[in-house]
Design an enzyme around this catalytic site. Sequence first.
Site, PDB file in Angstrom:
ATOM      1  N   LYS A   1      -7.377   2.035  -2.767  1.00  0.00           N
ATOM      2  CA  LYS A   1      -6.912   1.532  -1.465  1.00  0.00           C
ATOM      3  C   LYS A   1      -6.927   2.659  -0.414  1.00  0.00           C
ATOM      4  CE  LYS A   1      -4.894  -1.147   1.587  1.00  0.00           C
ATOM      5  NZ  LYS A   1      -5.182  -2.426   2.130  1.00  0.00           N
TER       6      LYS A   1
ATOM      7  N   THR B   1       0.865  -1.188   0.000  1.00  0.00           N
ATOM      8  CA  THR B   1       0.000   0.000   0.000  1.00  0.00           C
ATOM      9  C   THR B   1       0.896   1.230   0.000  1.00  0.00           C
ATOM     10  OG1 THR B   1      -1.662  -1.171   1.289  1.00  0.00           O
ATOM     11  CG2 THR B   1      -1.829   1.226   1.240  1.00  0.00           C
TER      12      THR B   1
ATOM     13  N   LYS C   1       1.203   5.060   8.308  1.00  0.00           N
ATOM     14  CA  LYS C   1       1.857   5.438   7.036  1.00  0.00           C
ATOM     15  C   LYS C   1       0.811   5.650   5.938  1.00  0.00           C
ATOM     16  CE  LYS C   1       2.748   1.834   4.674  1.00  0.00           C
ATOM     17  NZ  LYS C   1       2.032   1.031   3.688  1.00  0.00           N
TER      18      LYS C   1
HETATM   19  P1  NAP Z   1       5.464  -6.479   7.360  1.00  0.00           P
HETATM   20  O1  NAP Z   1       5.027  -7.726   8.020  1.00  0.00           O
HETATM   21  O2  NAP Z   1       6.096  -5.399   8.167  1.00  0.00           O
HETATM   22  O3  NAP Z   1       6.448  -6.907   6.153  1.00  0.00           O
HETATM   23  C1  NAP Z   1       7.125  -5.945   5.394  1.00  0.00           C
HETATM   24  C2  NAP Z   1       7.975  -6.666   4.360  1.00  0.00           C
HETATM   25  O4  NAP Z   1       8.659  -5.691   3.569  1.00  0.00           O
HETATM   26  C3  NAP Z   1       9.052  -7.554   4.956  1.00  0.00           C
HETATM   27  O5  NAP Z   1       9.279  -8.650   4.105  1.00  0.00           O
HETATM   28  C4  NAP Z   1      10.263  -6.609   4.979  1.00  0.00           C
HETATM   29  O6  NAP Z   1      11.511  -7.287   5.002  1.00  0.00           O
HETATM   30  C5  NAP Z   1      10.055  -5.917   3.644  1.00  0.00           C
HETATM   31  N1  NAP Z   1      10.730  -4.630   3.552  1.00  0.00           N
HETATM   32  C6  NAP Z   1      10.433  -3.486   4.217  1.00  0.00           C
HETATM   33  N2  NAP Z   1      11.259  -2.502   3.846  1.00  0.00           N
HETATM   34  C7  NAP Z   1      12.096  -3.019   2.919  1.00  0.00           C
HETATM   35  C8  NAP Z   1      13.183  -2.499   2.163  1.00  0.00           C
HETATM   36  N3  NAP Z   1      13.575  -1.227   2.271  1.00  0.00           N
HETATM   37  N4  NAP Z   1      13.825  -3.321   1.315  1.00  0.00           N
HETATM   38  C9  NAP Z   1      13.437  -4.614   1.181  1.00  0.00           C
HETATM   39  N5  NAP Z   1      12.430  -5.175   1.879  1.00  0.00           N
HETATM   40  C10 NAP Z   1      11.767  -4.375   2.739  1.00  0.00           C
HETATM   41  O7  NAP Z   1       4.246  -5.772   6.601  1.00  0.00           O
HETATM   42  P2  NAP Z   1       2.923  -6.455   5.978  1.00  0.00           P
HETATM   43  O8  NAP Z   1       1.849  -6.421   7.004  1.00  0.00           O
HETATM   44  O9  NAP Z   1       3.289  -7.704   5.284  1.00  0.00           O
HETATM   45  O10 NAP Z   1       2.539  -5.303   4.909  1.00  0.00           O
HETATM   46  C11 NAP Z   1       3.179  -5.224   3.639  1.00  0.00           C
HETATM   47  C12 NAP Z   1       2.424  -4.203   2.776  1.00  0.00           C
HETATM   48  O11 NAP Z   1       1.062  -4.637   2.603  1.00  0.00           O
HETATM   49  C13 NAP Z   1       2.361  -2.800   3.385  1.00  0.00           C
HETATM   50  O12 NAP Z   1       2.440  -1.826   2.388  1.00  0.00           O
HETATM   51  C14 NAP Z   1       0.984  -2.799   4.061  1.00  0.00           C
HETATM   52  O13 NAP Z   1       0.485  -1.480   4.204  1.00  0.00           O
HETATM   53  C15 NAP Z   1       0.174  -3.628   3.093  1.00  0.00           C
HETATM   54  N6  NAP Z   1      -0.999  -4.312   3.663  1.00  0.00           N
HETATM   55  C16 NAP Z   1      -0.943  -4.928   4.875  1.00  0.00           C
HETATM   56  C17 NAP Z   1      -2.090  -5.582   5.355  1.00  0.00           C
HETATM   57  C18 NAP Z   1      -2.089  -6.284   6.696  1.00  0.00           C
HETATM   58  O14 NAP Z   1      -3.189  -6.601   7.205  1.00  0.00           O
HETATM   59  N7  NAP Z   1      -0.945  -6.584   7.298  1.00  0.00           N
HETATM   60  C19 NAP Z   1      -3.257  -5.603   4.604  1.00  0.00           C
HETATM   61  C20 NAP Z   1      -3.264  -5.007   3.359  1.00  0.00           C
HETATM   62  C21 NAP Z   1      -2.119  -4.369   2.886  1.00  0.00           C
HETATM   63  P3  NAP Z   1      12.112  -7.827   6.420  1.00  0.00           P
HETATM   64  O15 NAP Z   1      11.504  -9.194   6.619  1.00  0.00           O
HETATM   65  O16 NAP Z   1      13.558  -7.862   6.206  1.00  0.00           O
HETATM   66  O17 NAP Z   1      11.696  -6.836   7.484  1.00  0.00           O
END
Ligand code: NAP
Length: 284
Positions: free
Chosen positions: A168, A93, A236
């Site tokens: 979104k 997102t 964010k």
């Molecule tokens: P998360 O658990 O914090 O995972 C983030 C992922 O991104 C991890 O694999 C992290 O790697 C990687 N990452 C972050 N910064 C990076 C960088 N600079 N370079 C390379 N890899 C990087 O977050 P999430 O909940 O999966 O969310 C991911 C996305 O989906 C976000 O944009 C969020 O807003 C969106 N989203 C989330 C949900 C939800 O319910 N969680 C629902 C819809 C959409 P590491 O493992 O090394 O930290």
Amino acid sequence: MKVGMIGLGAMGLGMATNLAKAGMLKAVYNRTISKANALAVEFDVKVCGSPQQLAEHVDMVMICVAADEDVLQMINAIAETIKPNTIVVDMSTVSSETAKKAAAILLDKQVQFLDAPVSGGVEGARKGALVMMVGGDEETLESARPALEAMSSRIVYMGGTGSGQGTKAVNQIMAAGINQAVTEALAFGQTQGLAMDKVIDVISGGAAGNWFLQHRGRTMTQGTYEPGFKLALHHKDLKICQKMAEQADISIPLVDKTVADYQQLMEQGYADEDISALYRLKSL
Ligand code: NAP
């Protein structure tokens, strides 16, 4: 179709697992390599040491990382090695502006880009039941569809590049309001000495029922806030919405209030808790 996945966080891991089960996942990259290695124990996938290496091995790259700058970092990295006619789909997102920047960088390499943010939470990612809102070229979406269907129960084409992320943003504003309403109502319910399990059960079946109440109601009233969706990530997203609202010259007070509340919780050390931790402020 040979698919590579970048980002194996709370969302990305479920997405990648479903792609692997569908036989399409060939390569993965995650900044913290242990998460990629764990997936490779279960499935026959190549663990790549860099996004550049991943882009060399696949004809479709899926990305699910955290914020705008992370997406652009990954796009710039894959642009170094990507082959013409590869499709790149970003499911993080981020802002519509970032989607447009990503599309422009890749177009220079004759690569098509789709912004395809999702809704449905970690549960939806795990079950392959996400709702996906897609911006970009419609024919490219049709080519990408078989892989996207491995992760989603509903895929809707929204229009040109950035319109997936615009949609979104609407979702995230609504999620802020729902979080405010559910946490406040349940905290109030507890002051009335009600059996909260029953309250959640009966309300879930009526006109005020919603996904967040059903999936996070019980845990928040029990004082546990495991993500789910990290509060810092919704913060964010809402900052992006504030910027978009400012550009459109409209006020979104509910978002302003939620940003301030999340800020307070983040300062107290709760950034990595689920967004339902807003309950902490309501039950003081
Ligand atoms: P998360 O658990 O914090 O995972 C983030 C992922 O991104 C991890 O694999 C992290 O790697 C990687 N990452 C972050 N910064 C990076 C960088 N600079 N370079 C390379 N890899 C990087 O977050 P999430 O909940 O999966 O969310 C991911 C996305 O989906 C976000 O944009 C969020 O807003 C969106 N989203 C989330 C949900 C939800 O319910 N969680 C629902 C819809 C959409 P590491 O493992 O090394 O930290």
